[in-house]
Enzyme design. Sequence first.
Site, PDB file in Angstrom:
ATOM      1  N   ASP A 228      37.644  14.374  79.927  1.00 53.37           N
ATOM      2  CA  ASP A 228      37.077  15.442  79.109  1.00 53.37           C
ATOM      3  C   ASP A 228      36.518  14.783  77.849  1.00 53.37           C
ATOM      4  O   ASP A 228      37.252  14.113  77.119  1.00 53.37           O
ATOM      5  CB  ASP A 228      38.174  16.456  78.758  1.00 53.37           C
ATOM      6  CG  ASP A 228      37.611  17.633  77.981  1.00 53.37           C
ATOM      7  OD1 ASP A 228      36.583  18.179  78.404  1.00 53.37           O
ATOM      8  OD2 ASP A 228      38.205  18.004  76.953  1.00 53.37           O
TER       9      ASP A 228
ATOM     10  N   GLU B  57      32.451  15.656  83.440  1.00 51.48           N
ATOM     11  CA  GLU B  57      31.895  16.997  83.441  1.00 51.48           C
ATOM     12  C   GLU B  57      30.405  16.892  83.139  1.00 51.48           C
ATOM     13  O   GLU B  57      29.989  16.079  82.314  1.00 51.48           O
ATOM     14  CB  GLU B  57      32.578  17.818  82.364  1.00 51.48           C
ATOM     15  CG  GLU B  57      32.599  19.282  82.661  1.00 51.48           C
ATOM     16  CD  GLU B  57      33.491  20.014  81.671  1.00 51.48           C
ATOM     17  OE1 GLU B  57      33.686  21.205  81.858  1.00 51.48           O
ATOM     18  OE2 GLU B  57      33.971  19.402  80.711  1.00 51.48           O
TER      19      GLU B  57
ATOM     20  N   ASP C  78      42.872  19.584  75.683  1.00 55.07           N
ATOM     21  CA  ASP C  78      41.912  18.647  76.258  1.00 55.07           C
ATOM     22  C   ASP C  78      42.469  17.885  77.451  1.00 55.07           C
ATOM     23  O   ASP C  78      41.766  17.589  78.406  1.00 55.07           O
ATOM     24  CB  ASP C  78      41.439  17.667  75.180  1.00 55.07           C
ATOM     25  CG  ASP C  78      40.808  18.403  74.007  1.00 55.07           C
ATOM     26  OD1 ASP C  78      39.847  19.136  74.231  1.00 55.07           O
ATOM     27  OD2 ASP C  78      41.313  18.263  72.878  1.00 55.07           O
TER      28      ASP C  78
END
Length: 394
Positions: A193, A276, A358
């Site tokens: 992340d 991502e 996170d």
Amino acid sequence: MLTQKQSDMKARYQYRFYPTDQQRQSLAQLFGCVRVVWNDALALCKKSEKLPSNGDLQKLLITQAKKTEERAWLTEVSAIPLQQSVIDLGTAYKNFFDALKGKRKGKKVGSPKFKKKTNQQSARLTHGGFSIKGECVYLAKIGNVEPIWSRNLPSEPSSVTVIKDCANRYFLSFVVDIEPVNIDAKNQSVGIDLGIKIFAFMSDGEKAESPDYSKLDRKIRKLQRQMARQKKDSKRRNKTRLKIAKTHNKIADTRKDFLHKLSTKVVSENQTTVLEDLNVSGMLKNRKLSRAISLQGWGEFRTFCEAKSRKYGREFVVVSRWEPTSQVCSDCGYKWGKLDLKVRSVKCVSCGAEHDRDENAAKNINKVGTGHCHDSKCTSRRKKTTSVASVAEA
Ligand SMILES: [Zn+2]
């Protein structure tokens, strides 16, 4: 950057060098000629209904142009970089058309642009245009230069690009073939992340803090305000511009170094890396966030991870940014919904697990990317992920 066409993998090796005054002049002349040939060729391509062939462009804009008064000075530099300039324009067009047809994945490719005198300058020399003799590199019609060999070239380079950047630094950038690296990965997979202060949260709980660019960034903003007040084309203004370029370089060098180290560590240790797909351009519209985000280099990190995954024979997966990675418990799959950005930790009401926001997102990114989903949407989710490890880049 690393590139690959299945069997042959290529990498760039770049070294700084300091030309003599005479060489600076010769290089300025060479860059100018390369720029003019490129711009002439591009102008002609834009006017033509059908793209002229490389051969036609070279004949018209180099061989014949040399005989005209306005372009006679093209004879004063080596012909190799001029021909290469036309070939590179052809490649730029091919990449652009491939991208339009959807044949190229990854980074968006725009149409070729005119080269400006104020931008970074470059000239590419191929076989016959350069040679390496010991510590020296011979460049046709420029002479011998001695770059700072910060690392050894792994193999015979097929071309060298001479670069002068906006801060007036000179580099030689070699293209070489490289062998894939054979090291076993320690772990199956990792989800990452990306954030701002903490650059990367890993699904295994590890964090990578970002270098602090704020001091240099403040310096740039101050210099930019200063430049805005200075007279156009004045010596002072040019001096300020150079200072700004140098500070930008400092930030870029620090960032590159950090991102290279981190991506090498991540890719070498994990068989699969999952990132991502961030909507960076959308985020950049938020002005408060935009400066911080563009300093981070998320896109650069993705490019590095992708390239290194090929080098190490790893898998690289990007999950859709529509995945609710921060809305779901990574332990039991319970969906608690959207969280305010201020909320940094969550306690799952279903299983009682406590999560750092996170780290939980990183774990979910890992799960989605590797296909281990915890609900019935699993299959449809899997389809939304794109494996880009096999995509070849020119
Ligand atoms: Zn839970």
